[in-house]
Design an enzyme around this catalytic site. Sequence first.
Site, mmCIF file in Angstrom:
data_model
loop_
_atom_site.group_PDB
_atom_site.id
_atom_site.type_symbol
_atom_site.label_atom_id
_atom_site.label_comp_id
_atom_site.label_asym_id
_atom_site.label_seq_id
_atom_site.Cartn_x
_atom_site.Cartn_y
_atom_site.Cartn_z
ATOM 1 N N GLU A 1 30.629 102.568 76.038
ATOM 2 C CA GLU A 1 31.633 101.666 75.481
ATOM 3 C C GLU A 1 32.132 102.294 74.190
ATOM 4 O OE1 GLU A 1 32.647 99.457 77.276
ATOM 5 O OE2 GLU A 1 31.027 99.006 78.663
ATOM 6 N N CYS B 1 35.946 97.472 67.956
ATOM 7 C CA CYS B 1 36.389 98.539 68.862
ATOM 8 C C CYS B 1 37.625 98.145 69.661
ATOM 9 C CB CYS B 1 35.261 98.946 69.796
ATOM 10 S SG CYS B 1 34.573 97.598 70.770
#
Length: 504
Positions: A222, A257
């Site tokens: 990720e 993110c």
Amino acid sequence: MATINNINPSVDNIPIAVNRLRQSFFDRPVREISELRGQLSAIKVGLDKHRDQLATALEKDFHRSVLETIVLEYSCISGEIDYLTKHLASLLKADGPDEKSSLFSTLNMKTEKIPLGCVLIIVPFNYPLELSLSPLVGALAAGNNVALKLPYDKCPEFCVELTKMLLESVDPDRLIVVNGGIPESNALLDQQFDKILFTGSGKVGHIVMEKAAKYLTPTVLELGGKSPTFLTCHCGNLKKAWKRILWGKFANAGQTCVAPDYLLLDDKIYDKAISVMREVYKEMFPRINADVDYTHVIDQRAFDRLTGYLEKTKGKVIVGGGKDAASRFIEPTIVTDVEFSDILMKEELFGPILPIIRYSDLGKAVDTVRLKHDTPLAIYIFSDSTKEQELIKIIRSGGMCINETLMHAGCHSTPFGGIGQSGFGNYHGRYSIATFTHQRAVLKQRYWAEFTVDIRYPPYNYAKVRKLLVLSKLPAVPCLSVWNILAYVVVLAVGMIVGHSYTN
């Protein structure tokens, strides 16, 4: 500052701890649903018990608002644990096939979901509660043992508190918690695991992949990227759009993110949109300085990087821009007149800076994004035009929101993950079960069905080939009990007829 020496294996002891974790899985590879549910319930109790302490610890670590922790992390993971606990039996239940061809009609088939074994989860600092517990509960619910690496080098107060909570809540044979920084991560990556889930930068993601290759360990990465946000002339409510954009960008001081990394703003509404933005900014941040309830950047390196961008950009700072080096505080900052060649567009910002790029043609803007920043972790568009919404879908991305930001990342009902440069694999809710289990096909053949399979045995002859061709042309049938019975009858009849014709 609290110490963790008594509850954290040293770098030298990590191989021993991991070997014990693997051995405990070999000793008990199968666990009952009731035990797995009990483990999830214990974590939920511990989470509720330590909720305030965990939020306060993050406030100490980098001035994270307690409310922000509750909204962005606690509420999400609490709901996910409840979901897994409630639906675990059905999520782990073996699946049957949708249909069977005649050649396989006598087989009893199912697909089991078995645990992978030992899983390594490496947690970043920015959302350490959600990004540790969400994959952790998924891996544990699937029956795995877990090594959890926490970012003690970045947020030590939180890591101590979470470690205490987990040691109270989780069977020590199923979990080891490692606090530390790069040395601890490297020591863990040198061990053999059955899956690795890493959340962090693309640069470190390459290192994780290289380490995992030694043991052919599958990984879930990720990562991040420059997630674009489009604000078009067909936006139905500029004020609400700006609230959602500014919240998504500046929550956690932009250290997210999936935060909107930059904004592409339609020339047709540029002046009006900037005017509305100023009003919304003042409403959301009426008083902003190092002392107010606003998150600071995590460390001096991040502070220097972000303030360096602001010094070098050729764009114009129209709101924000203030900073305090002593506390690592940076005001929510918006920069206009930015070009794709600007320093602010070189890499993911991961901080409270929003560059704005003007565009006059959405199609060309989309093409430029695809060329410059392909496969971001998220894309966002604020537009009521279905045509425009569909247009930006040609940008490959991990997730997408229409007239919203961030929300997909916290939703346990949908998968969260990247694509291409933003990573691969996903998890959350039932997708975590898929990620942390192996789907094993289990086939059982009945001895009475030998007449249907004898064509596979030598010696081969044309009679067997003819029989095979006839059976292979029969249509597949759905796997319902009545259809199964009918299938057996048909196969039996065809087999007997074809076989009889070639023996006479």
